[in-house]
Design a protein around this motif. Structure first.
Motif, PDB file in Angstrom:
ATOM      1  N   ASN A 235       0.795  -1.215   0.000  1.00  0.00           N
ATOM      2  CA  ASN A 235       0.000   0.000   0.000  1.00  0.00           C
ATOM      3  C   ASN A 235       0.835   1.276   0.000  1.00  0.00           C
ATOM      4  O   ASN A 235       0.329   2.356   0.269  1.00  0.00           O
ATOM      5  N   LYS A 236       2.144   1.162  -0.285  1.00  0.00           N
ATOM      6  CA  LYS A 236       3.017   2.327  -0.205  1.00  0.00           C
ATOM      7  C   LYS A 236       3.439   2.864  -1.560  1.00  0.00           C
ATOM      8  O   LYS A 236       3.894   4.004  -1.654  1.00  0.00           O
ATOM      9  N   THR A 237       3.343   2.070  -2.607  1.00  0.00           N
ATOM     10  CA  THR A 237       3.718   2.535  -3.930  1.00  0.00           C
ATOM     11  C   THR A 237       2.578   2.288  -4.897  1.00  0.00           C
ATOM     12  O   THR A 237       1.787   1.367  -4.723  1.00  0.00           O
ATOM     13  N   GLU A 238       2.491   3.108  -5.941  1.00  0.00           N
ATOM     14  CA  GLU A 238       1.420   2.981  -6.923  1.00  0.00           C
ATOM     15  C   GLU A 238       1.818   1.959  -7.982  1.00  0.00           C
ATOM     16  O   GLU A 238       2.129   2.299  -9.124  1.00  0.00           O
ATOM     17  N   SER A 239       1.805   0.687  -7.585  1.00  0.00           N
ATOM     18  CA  SER A 239       2.233  -0.375  -8.495  1.00  0.00           C
ATOM     19  C   SER A 239       1.093  -0.911  -9.342  1.00  0.00           C
ATOM     20  O   SER A 239       1.323  -1.483 -10.408  1.00  0.00           O
ATOM     21  N   ALA A 240      -0.145  -0.748  -8.872  1.00  0.00           N
ATOM     22  CA  ALA A 240      -1.292  -1.240  -9.631  1.00  0.00           C
ATOM     23  C   ALA A 240      -1.563  -0.341 -10.838  1.00  0.00           C
ATOM     24  O   ALA A 240      -1.341   0.879 -10.791  1.00  0.00           O
ATOM     25  N   VAL A 241      -2.030  -0.958 -11.927  1.00  0.00           N
ATOM     26  CA  VAL A 241      -2.223  -0.226 -13.187  1.00  0.00           C
ATOM     27  C   VAL A 241      -3.628  -0.484 -13.712  1.00  0.00           C
ATOM     28  O   VAL A 241      -4.122  -1.618 -13.683  1.00  0.00           O
ATOM     29  N   ARG A 242      -4.267   0.581 -14.195  1.00  0.00           N
ATOM     30  CA  ARG A 242      -5.572   0.458 -14.836  1.00  0.00           C
ATOM     31  C   ARG A 242      -5.522   1.126 -16.211  1.00  0.00           C
ATOM     32  O   ARG A 242      -5.082   2.275 -16.341  1.00  0.00           O
ATOM     33  N   PHE A 243      -5.937   0.390 -17.248  1.00  0.00           N
ATOM     34  CA  PHE A 243      -6.032   0.920 -18.604  1.00  0.00           C
ATOM     35  C   PHE A 243      -7.502   1.106 -18.967  1.00  0.00           C
ATOM     36  O   PHE A 243      -8.314   0.191 -18.759  1.00  0.00           O
ATOM     37  N   THR A 244      -7.830   2.256 -19.536  1.00  0.00           N
ATOM     38  CA  THR A 244      -9.159   2.493 -20.089  1.00  0.00           C
ATOM     39  C   THR A 244      -9.013   2.742 -21.580  1.00  0.00           C
ATOM     40  O   THR A 244      -8.322   3.690 -21.994  1.00  0.00           O
ATOM     41  N   GLN A 253      -7.408  -3.923 -15.376  1.00  0.00           N
ATOM     42  CA  GLN A 253      -6.403  -3.543 -14.386  1.00  0.00           C
ATOM     43  C   GLN A 253      -5.672  -4.765 -13.888  1.00  0.00           C
ATOM     44  O   GLN A 253      -6.138  -5.899 -14.017  1.00  0.00           O
ATOM     45  N   CYS A 254      -4.501  -4.518 -13.318  1.00  0.00           N
ATOM     46  CA  CYS A 254      -3.703  -5.592 -12.729  1.00  0.00           C
ATOM     47  C   CYS A 254      -2.968  -5.037 -11.522  1.00  0.00           C
ATOM     48  O   CYS A 254      -2.414  -3.939 -11.585  1.00  0.00           O
ATOM     49  N   GLU A 255      -2.958  -5.819 -10.438  1.00  0.00           N
ATOM     50  CA  GLU A 255      -2.270  -5.391  -9.223  1.00  0.00           C
ATOM     51  C   GLU A 255      -1.565  -6.555  -8.546  1.00  0.00           C
ATOM     52  O   GLU A 255      -1.241  -6.516  -7.365  1.00  0.00           O
ATOM     53  N   SER A 256      -1.313  -7.619  -9.320  1.00  0.00           N
ATOM     54  CA  SER A 256      -0.792  -8.846  -8.717  1.00  0.00           C
ATOM     55  C   SER A 256       0.696  -8.781  -8.414  1.00  0.00           C
ATOM     56  O   SER A 256       1.198  -9.551  -7.599  1.00  0.00           O
ATOM     57  N   GLU A 257       1.428  -7.883  -9.087  1.00  0.00           N
ATOM     58  CA  GLU A 257       2.890  -7.818  -8.916  1.00  0.00           C
ATOM     59  C   GLU A 257       3.291  -6.564  -8.153  1.00  0.00           C
ATOM     60  O   GLU A 257       2.577  -5.558  -8.148  1.00  0.00           O
ATOM     61  N   ARG A 258       4.469  -6.609  -7.550  1.00  0.00           N
ATOM     62  CA  ARG A 258       4.999  -5.415  -6.884  1.00  0.00           C
ATOM     63  C   ARG A 258       5.527  -4.399  -7.867  1.00  0.00           C
ATOM     64  O   ARG A 258       5.626  -3.217  -7.568  1.00  0.00           O
ATOM     65  N   SER A 259       5.890  -4.875  -9.049  1.00  0.00           N
ATOM     66  CA  SER A 259       6.455  -3.996 -10.072  1.00  0.00           C
ATOM     67  C   SER A 259       5.349  -3.408 -10.941  1.00  0.00           C
ATOM     68  O   SER A 259       4.537  -4.139 -11.513  1.00  0.00           O
ATOM     69  N   GLN A 260       5.318  -2.084 -11.042  1.00  0.00           N
ATOM     70  CA  GLN A 260       4.350  -1.438 -11.929  1.00  0.00           C
ATOM     71  C   GLN A 260       4.588  -1.848 -13.378  1.00  0.00           C
ATOM     72  O   GLN A 260       3.639  -2.019 -14.149  1.00  0.00           O
ATOM     73  N   MET A 262       5.649  -4.739 -14.529  1.00  0.00           N
ATOM     74  CA  MET A 262       5.080  -6.058 -14.761  1.00  0.00           C
ATOM     75  C   MET A 262       3.556  -6.002 -14.803  1.00  0.00           C
ATOM     76  O   MET A 262       2.918  -6.678 -15.612  1.00  0.00           O
ATOM     77  N   ASN A 263       2.969  -5.181 -13.944  1.00  0.00           N
ATOM     78  CA  ASN A 263       1.518  -5.026 -13.956  1.00  0.00           C
ATOM     79  C   ASN A 263       1.039  -4.365 -15.242  1.00  0.00           C
ATOM     80  O   ASN A 263      -0.026  -4.704 -15.763  1.00  0.00           O
ATOM     81  N   ARG A 264       1.839  -3.430 -15.771  1.00  0.00           N
ATOM     82  CA  ARG A 264       1.507  -2.817 -17.058  1.00  0.00           C
ATOM     83  C   ARG A 264       1.488  -3.861 -18.175  1.00  0.00           C
ATOM     84  O   ARG A 264       0.585  -3.880 -19.011  1.00  0.00           O
ATOM     85  N   ALA A 265       2.501  -4.727 -18.174  1.00  0.00           N
ATOM     86  CA  ALA A 265       2.583  -5.753 -19.219  1.00  0.00           C
ATOM     87  C   ALA A 265       1.387  -6.700 -19.147  1.00  0.00           C
ATOM     88  O   ALA A 265       0.800  -7.065 -20.170  1.00  0.00           O
ATOM     89  N   THR A 266       1.017  -7.107 -17.937  1.00  0.00           N
ATOM     90  CA  THR A 266      -0.116  -8.016 -17.785  1.00  0.00           C
ATOM     91  C   THR A 266      -1.420  -7.333 -18.165  1.00  0.00           C
ATOM     92  O   THR A 266      -2.269  -7.917 -18.855  1.00  0.00           O
ATOM     93  N   ALA A 267      -1.597  -6.073 -17.737  1.00  0.00           N
ATOM     94  CA  ALA A 267      -2.812  -5.333 -18.081  1.00  0.00           C
ATOM     95  C   ALA A 267      -2.928  -5.149 -19.592  1.00  0.00           C
ATOM     96  O   ALA A 267      -4.022  -5.242 -20.165  1.00  0.00           O
ATOM     97  N   MET A 268      -1.803  -4.914 -20.250  1.00  0.00           N
ATOM     98  CA  MET A 268      -1.821  -4.763 -21.709  1.00  0.00           C
ATOM     99  C   MET A 268      -2.210  -6.080 -22.378  1.00  0.00           C
ATOM    100  O   MET A 268      -2.942  -6.097 -23.378  1.00  0.00           O
TER     101      MET A 268
END
Length: 363
Positions: A235-244, A253-260, A262-268
């Motif tokens: 809950n300390k870094t904005e690692s979750a990503v949402r694409f519209t 959206q994806c929030e499963s990884e600590r790395s933004q 990696m979450n971007r790649a999965t969301a894409m």
């Protein structure tokens, strides 16, 4: 002998072509490409070799039968019956597998469950369904990963998963639609019967061979802190990503990884799958082609009902297939429903089993 809709000679040709690639100089220089070719060979052999084994089994049974007739040996009858039942079960299984002929049927899938009408009861139902699919994946040795989920008191408002394995999307695509639960609610102090709904969506995970163009100007990207319990980082870094995707309104959206990153790649990857399904539906004008009918998550739109009281039964309203062992179903034993839907969808032959009585009980 061959069930389904495939040409064994064509498959043998494809195997030979891909095996020829493996002997080319520098084949293993590109590890990702080489791995894909080897996996393709494995999948193709998995389509033809079981049929060759079945043909061998039939030949063995014919030889055993002729030997029994020749020597007037009645004892072979029991052995022949056992061999036949085993071969017939394998034939039915392979026939279903051969129905998975679409270009993305062999791929992994993204599967999401969303709570509908029913409040807290529906959120509990969403959790129960997600557990059912997780147990199904475990039964088959598939890999399951939770990509994002919205937890609420009493269950889940939504959950997004990726299930990985051979032909996972082909098997699960028929699960898309509204699922209805009828039971005495554990959240009702008066022990009244409640009806709840959850909607399931299934999308194929696309590989690089399928092109989906996404203009960056059409995307709105939001980052936020991942929810959930535990962990000093979460809950300390904005690692979750949402694409519209603005033109279609599709949100992932994806929030499963600590790395933004990696979450971007999965969301894409999820967005590409959603857009593939969306544009294919638009082109073919068949709303059920990949994600199933998009109906209201409420009465009259369910594809399947799960009745716990006053009797136990799970019934698919599209195929009329039903079973009474509801606990087995909730523990992931859903292959009968998957197979019956494929048979109806591609062969046009209903596979009904069990009671076909009306289970529209209401609240």
């Amino acid at each position: 002998m061959y069930g389904g809709v495939f040409d064994p000679d064509d498959i043998r040709k494809k195997i030979a072509e891909k095996e020829a690639l493996t002997t080319a100089p520098g084949f293993w220089d590109d590890n990702d490409k080489a791995t894909k070719v080897m996996n393709d060979i494995k999948l193709l052999k998995g389509r033809i070799e079981p049929w060759e084994d079945l043909i061998a089994q039939v030949n063995d049974m014919e030889s055993l039968y002729e030997l029994g007739i020749e020597e007037n040996d009645q004892s072979v009858e029991k052995e022949l019956k056992e061999l036949y039942e085993k071969a017939n079960a394998e034939y039915e299984h392979q026939s279903i597998l051969n129905l998975l002929s679409d270009e993305v049927d062999k791929n992994d899938c993204f599967l999401s469950v969303h709570a509908g009408a029913g409040g807290t009861e529906a959120c509990d139902w969403t959790f129960m369904l997600s557990r059912m699919y997780q147990r199904w994946a475990e039964r088959h040795g598939y890999k399951m990963e939770v990509l994002s989920q919205e937890e609420v008191e009493g269950g889940l408002k939504s959950i997004n998963m990726r299930i990985s394995g051979d032909y996972v999307y082909g098997y699960t695509k028929g699960e898309a639609g509204v699922h209805r639960l009828v039971r005495i609610s554990p959240f009702d102090a008066n022990a009244r019967r409640h009806t709840s709904f959850a909607s399931v969506y299934v999308f194929p995970v696309l590989d690089d061979s399928i092109e989906v163009n996404i203009d960056p100007k059409d995307l709105r990207v939001d980052t936020f802190r991942a929810g959930g319990k535990g962990g000093q980082h979460v809950n300390k870094t904005e690692s979750a990503v949402r694409f519209t995707h603005i033109p279609t309104g599709i949100v992932v959206q994806c929030e499963s990884e600590r790395s933004q990153l990696m979450n971007r790649a999965t969301a894409m990857s999820i967005l590409r799958s959603r857009l593939y399904e969306y544009y294919k539906e638009q082109k073919e004008k068949e709303n059920e082609k990949f994600a199933g009918e998009k109906k209201d998550i409420s009465f009259g739109s369910q594809i399947r009902s799960y009745v716990f009281q006053p009797y136990t039964m799970v019934k698919d309203h599209r195929t009329k297939y039903s079973v009474g062992n509801i606990q087995g179903v909730m523990d992931g034993d859903i292959d009968g429903f998957l197979d019956s839907w494929l048979s109806v969808k591609w062969k046009g032959v209903p596979v009904a089993d069990g009671d076909d009585s009306d289970d529209d009980l209401g609240d």
